[in-house]
Write a protein that holds these residues in place. Structure first.
Motif, PDB file in Angstrom:
ATOM      1  N   ASN A 160       8.595   9.407   9.701  1.00  0.00           N
ATOM      2  CA  ASN A 160       7.389   8.949  10.409  1.00  0.00           C
ATOM      3  C   ASN A 160       6.432   8.221   9.457  1.00  0.00           C
ATOM      4  O   ASN A 160       5.796   7.225   9.827  1.00  0.00           O
ATOM      5  N   ILE A 161       6.336   8.747   8.233  1.00  0.00           N
ATOM      6  CA  ILE A 161       5.461   8.087   7.254  1.00  0.00           C
ATOM      7  C   ILE A 161       6.010   6.712   6.902  1.00  0.00           C
ATOM      8  O   ILE A 161       5.273   5.723   6.806  1.00  0.00           O
ATOM      9  N   ASN A 162       7.349   6.639   6.721  1.00  0.00           N
ATOM     10  CA  ASN A 162       7.988   5.352   6.438  1.00  0.00           C
ATOM     11  C   ASN A 162       7.719   4.329   7.522  1.00  0.00           C
ATOM     12  O   ASN A 162       7.398   3.165   7.257  1.00  0.00           O
ATOM     13  N   LYS A 163       7.846   4.777   8.763  1.00  0.00           N
ATOM     14  CA  LYS A 163       7.606   3.861   9.893  1.00  0.00           C
ATOM     15  C   LYS A 163       6.147   3.388   9.905  1.00  0.00           C
ATOM     16  O   LYS A 163       5.856   2.200  10.122  1.00  0.00           O
ATOM     17  N   PHE A 164       5.238   4.319   9.671  1.00  0.00           N
ATOM     18  CA  PHE A 164       3.821   3.943   9.657  1.00  0.00           C
ATOM     19  C   PHE A 164       3.550   2.897   8.575  1.00  0.00           C
ATOM     20  O   PHE A 164       2.909   1.870   8.825  1.00  0.00           O
ATOM     21  N   PHE A 165       4.028   3.149   7.339  1.00  0.00           N
ATOM     22  CA  PHE A 165       3.761   2.220   6.249  1.00  0.00           C
ATOM     23  C   PHE A 165       4.467   0.895   6.458  1.00  0.00           C
ATOM     24  O   PHE A 165       3.938  -0.168   6.087  1.00  0.00           O
ATOM     25  N   SER A 166       5.650   0.926   7.065  1.00  0.00           N
ATOM     26  CA  SER A 166       6.364  -0.325   7.335  1.00  0.00           C
ATOM     27  C   SER A 166       5.557  -1.198   8.290  1.00  0.00           C
ATOM     28  O   SER A 166       5.350  -2.386   8.049  1.00  0.00           O
ATOM     29  N   ASP A 167       5.063  -0.576   9.370  1.00  0.00           N
ATOM     30  CA  ASP A 167       4.236  -1.334  10.326  1.00  0.00           C
ATOM     31  C   ASP A 167       2.911  -1.751   9.687  1.00  0.00           C
ATOM     32  O   ASP A 167       2.424  -2.867   9.906  1.00  0.00           O
ATOM     33  N   PHE A 168       2.347  -0.836   8.910  1.00  0.00           N
ATOM     34  CA  PHE A 168       1.037  -1.104   8.314  1.00  0.00           C
ATOM     35  C   PHE A 168       1.112  -2.269   7.340  1.00  0.00           C
ATOM     36  O   PHE A 168       0.279  -3.184   7.373  1.00  0.00           O
ATOM     37  N   ILE A 169       2.096  -2.303   6.467  1.00  0.00           N
ATOM     38  CA  ILE A 169       2.189  -3.354   5.463  1.00  0.00           C
ATOM     39  C   ILE A 169       2.586  -4.676   6.090  1.00  0.00           C
ATOM     40  O   ILE A 169       2.168  -5.746   5.645  1.00  0.00           O
ATOM     41  N   ASN A 170       3.365  -4.614   7.166  1.00  0.00           N
ATOM     42  CA  ASN A 170       3.701  -5.854   7.879  1.00  0.00           C
ATOM     43  C   ASN A 170       2.443  -6.498   8.470  1.00  0.00           C
ATOM     44  O   ASN A 170       2.343  -7.725   8.564  1.00  0.00           O
ATOM     45  N   SER A 171       1.506  -5.657   8.901  1.00  0.00           N
ATOM     46  CA  SER A 171       0.252  -6.184   9.473  1.00  0.00           C
ATOM     47  C   SER A 171      -0.756  -6.544   8.392  1.00  0.00           C
ATOM     48  O   SER A 171      -1.663  -7.331   8.633  1.00  0.00           O
ATOM     49  N   GLN A 172      -0.601  -5.966   7.209  1.00  0.00           N
ATOM     50  CA  GLN A 172      -1.513  -6.246   6.095  1.00  0.00           C
ATOM     51  C   GLN A 172      -0.669  -6.802   4.947  1.00  0.00           C
ATOM     52  O   GLN A 172      -0.325  -6.104   4.004  1.00  0.00           O
ATOM     53  N   ASN A 173      -0.316  -8.089   5.037  1.00  0.00           N
ATOM     54  CA  ASN A 173       0.696  -8.633   4.133  1.00  0.00           C
ATOM     55  C   ASN A 173       0.175  -8.897   2.720  1.00  0.00           C
ATOM     56  O   ASN A 173       0.906  -9.421   1.887  1.00  0.00           O
ATOM     57  N   ASP A 174      -1.111  -8.594   2.450  1.00  0.00           N
ATOM     58  CA  ASP A 174      -1.582  -8.728   1.076  1.00  0.00           C
ATOM     59  C   ASP A 174      -1.443  -7.419   0.300  1.00  0.00           C
ATOM     60  O   ASP A 174      -1.816  -7.347  -0.873  1.00  0.00           O
ATOM     61  N   THR A 175      -0.905  -6.380   0.948  1.00  0.00           N
ATOM     62  CA  THR A 175      -0.724  -5.089   0.280  1.00  0.00           C
ATOM     63  C   THR A 175       0.420  -5.174  -0.727  1.00  0.00           C
ATOM     64  O   THR A 175       1.477  -5.724  -0.441  1.00  0.00           O
ATOM     65  N   VAL A 176       0.198  -4.610  -1.915  1.00  0.00           N
ATOM     66  CA  VAL A 176       1.229  -4.586  -2.945  1.00  0.00           C
ATOM     67  C   VAL A 176       1.789  -3.163  -3.097  1.00  0.00           C
ATOM     68  O   VAL A 176       2.982  -2.942  -2.969  1.00  0.00           O
ATOM     69  N   ASN A 177       0.929  -2.205  -3.380  1.00  0.00           N
ATOM     70  CA  ASN A 177       1.346  -0.813  -3.537  1.00  0.00           C
ATOM     71  C   ASN A 177       0.325   0.108  -2.894  1.00  0.00           C
ATOM     72  O   ASN A 177      -0.884  -0.178  -2.909  1.00  0.00           O
ATOM     73  N   VAL A 178       0.820   1.239  -2.376  1.00  0.00           N
ATOM     74  CA  VAL A 178      -0.034   2.316  -1.906  1.00  0.00           C
ATOM     75  C   VAL A 178       0.451   3.601  -2.563  1.00  0.00           C
ATOM     76  O   VAL A 178       1.634   3.954  -2.443  1.00  0.00           O
TER      77      VAL A 178
END
Length: 592
Positions: A101-119
């Motif tokens: 579930n965390i993977n899915k959240f971060f996958s969707d989140f980073i796709n929507s925020q494409n300037d993200t490098v690392n969390v």
């Protein structure tokens, strides 16, 4: 064409030298002053535009940082992430589902925020998470090695507030090791418990949006823009260079401002503005030579103007010298004739300038001496006419006094006491106030004037107030400016006692204190509001009229300072609902 004849000892030649010398000196000075003034205005204007641009960029950066903060809130409020950090699982299957579930959240989140490098999520209970644009979510049992780091303690001590680390990326690896990132962090709290800190969130973003804000500052004016952090470290630059270098200009501690410096042998304009809730400053540096191209063009144009005006001034001086010499020589010739006894000599004059006037006066002086006598006779008549008008004006004043006295006695005959009292008071007031045009009167005369005014007001207000007038006997013959005191008594009645419910009391006192005369008007009326009292005192101190309601007080205070000196004036004490005391302090003047 005109001919110019010089007599090197003549007045005309001397005027030519003075005129030409004045132009040669004045034109460069005026040009230099004009150029410096225009340069100063352009510098001020350019500096203002640059500061406005920096402030606009600061606003955009603040909005961007707010967006970053909102992203972090979305992450640490995720229930699955909270559960993972606290390691609250019954079995490995539940743990695996939670990771998915965390993977899915971060996958969707980073796709929507494409300037993200690392969390990074560094848990306090042994579980840590890193999600990258290129790497999957992994567990990182590395918390203990960071908990003593200064940046870790800084974020934890912030207790949930965002800490902007800038280019202080705590550790690697990153997905793009060759490119700098912008890092911020905040403490993660247990949202289902007592809000204890359960971990630390670190967020790396690309610098693209920040660099774009800096580049936009340079669209309309040349220069370089930076974001400078603690210890003058460059967090971001408009050209993408000097990342993590030391900014080699010392910035003041002010929130914002501008200054000029010499940098690498060139004058530079430095404009800066602090970013709210961070240790960052947005800085723009630009070459003054680039910014002041217009000023240099004005300077060159000024030089051309000076040269052109100098040539024109020289030619004009030659024409003026010739124009002055000719009538002077003509006047000298006729003066010689008169000196030889030819009083019939008359200059034929068709000039309309000062020389024409001089020729006319010469003709009048020689041929018509009688006109001077007639002129003196006319002046004597005018003088007598002026004296007659002054006598008529005095007669008019006496006529007004006599008329008021007649009305007073008619009112008494008809037993209209109120009208009689008011007319009598008005008559006395006018006699004392006009006082043959004198500005000064004795204290005794001013007291009589005030009594006349109060008698009129007593008729109007009936039993509304009582008056007490006290004066030291040894001040009665001293002279004062007579128009200072009645407006203060009028203010006490209109603004104090009239606004009070029920009857009031008005106290007027004249005292001698050493070499000073102290006049005090005290009422027990409505008083003055504290804010209004502060405004009046500031007006009396600075001399600047804030409200038209205070015009009378400002006028009286100004008269005192003009008449007696800057160290004297008005003083006001008041308490709302209790009354007001106004004091005039002036030096003792001559006696009558």
């Amino acid at each position: 064409m005109f001919k110019i004849h010089f007599n090197w000892s003549s007045v005309g030649f001397k005027l030519f030298i003075v005129y030409l010398g004045t132009m040669i000196i004045a034109l460069p000075i005026m040009g230099l002053l004009s150029y410096n003034k225009s340069k100063q205005m352009i510098e001020t204007k350019v500096g203002g535009f640059a500061l406005d641009g920096v402030k606009q960029a600061n606003t955009r950066l603040h909005m961007l940082l707010k967006d970053y903060e909102n992203r972090s809130t979305m992450i640490f409020s995720l229930k699955e992430l909270q559960k993972e950090i606290k390691n609250q699982f019954e079995d490995s299957y539940e743990h695996s589902q939670n990771i998915d579930n965390i993977n899915k959240f971060f996958s969707d989140f980073i796709n929507s925020q494409n300037d993200t490098v690392n969390v990074y999520i560094l848990g306090e209970y042994g579980t840590s998470i890193r999600y990258s644009t290129v790497a999957p979510t992994i567990s990182m049992p590395i918390i203990n090695i960071f908990q003593e780091e200064p940046w870790y303690k800084l974020i934890r001590d912030a207790n949930g507030a965002v800490v902007w680390l800038g280019n202080q990326a705590p550790f690697s690896p990153r997905s793009r090791d060759t490119e700098p990132v912008f890092t911020f962090g905040r403490a993660v709290k247990d949202l289902s418990g007592k809000m204890d800190i359960v971990g630390i969130l670190l967020y790396d973003v690309e610098l693209g949006d920040i660099v774009k804000i800096l580049n936009d500052m340079n669209l309309h004016s040349p220069g370089h823009s930076y974001i400078v952090g603690k210890n003058n470290t460059i967090v971001a630059a408009s050209d993408g260079s000097r990342f993590m270098d030391t900014f080699d200009v010392s910035l003041p501690d002010d929130e914002s401002g501008l200054k000029t410096i010499m940098h690498n042998g060139e004058e530079q304009l430095v404009v800066y503005d602090s970013v709210a809730n961070t240790d960052f400053k947005i800085v723009k540096m630009a070459s003054m030579d680039e910014l002041l191209k217009e000023s240099r063009q004005i300077g060159l144009f000024t030089v051309y103007l000076i040269i052109g005006f100098a040539i024109m001034a020289t030619l004009l001086a030659l024409v003026v010298v010739n124009h002055i010499n000719k009538p002077i020589y003509l006047l000298l010739q006729f003066m010689k004739k008169v000196r030889g006894g030819d009083f019939k000599a008359k200059i034929v004059n068709d000039r309309k300038d000062e020389f024409g006037l001089l020729f006319d006066n010469f003709n009048v002086m020689v041929a018509h001496i009688k006109s001077l006598i007639e002129e003196l006779y006319i002046q004597e008549l005018l003088k007598k006419e002026t004296q007659l008008k002054m006598m008529v004006s005095q007669i008019n004043a006496h006529f007004l006094y006599n008329t008021l006295d007649s009305i007073h006695w008619i009112a008494r005959v008809h037993k209209v006491d109120e009208i009689s009292t008011m007319i009598f008071g008005l008559s006395r007031y006018l006699r004392l106030s006009l006082n043959e045009g004198r500005d000064q009167a004795t204290v005794a005369e001013v007291i009589e004037l005030l009594n006349s005014y109060i008698s009129i007001q007593k008729v109007r207000y009936q039993d509304k107030f009582e008056v007490q007038v006290k004066a030291d006997a040894d001040v009665l013959e001293y002279r004062v400016l007579k128009h200072l005191f009645q407006p203060l008594v009028e203010n006490a009645i209109y603004h104090g006692i009239e606004k009070k419910k029920g009857p009031g009391c008005l106290s007027i006192a004249w005292e001698k204190r050493e070499e000073l005369l102290v006049f005090t008007v005290t009422d027990d009326g409505a008083g003055i509001e504290p804010d209004k009292l502060l405004e009046i005192r500031k007006m009396l101190e600075d001399g600047e009229l804030i409200s038209s309601d205070n015009f009378a007080l400002k006028n009286i205070n100004s008269q005192i300072k003009l008449g007696y000196g800057e160290s004297y004036g008005l003083d006001i004490d008041s308490e709302q609902g209790a009354g007001t005391r106004v004091t005039i302090t002036v030096p003792l003047a001559g006696t009558a």
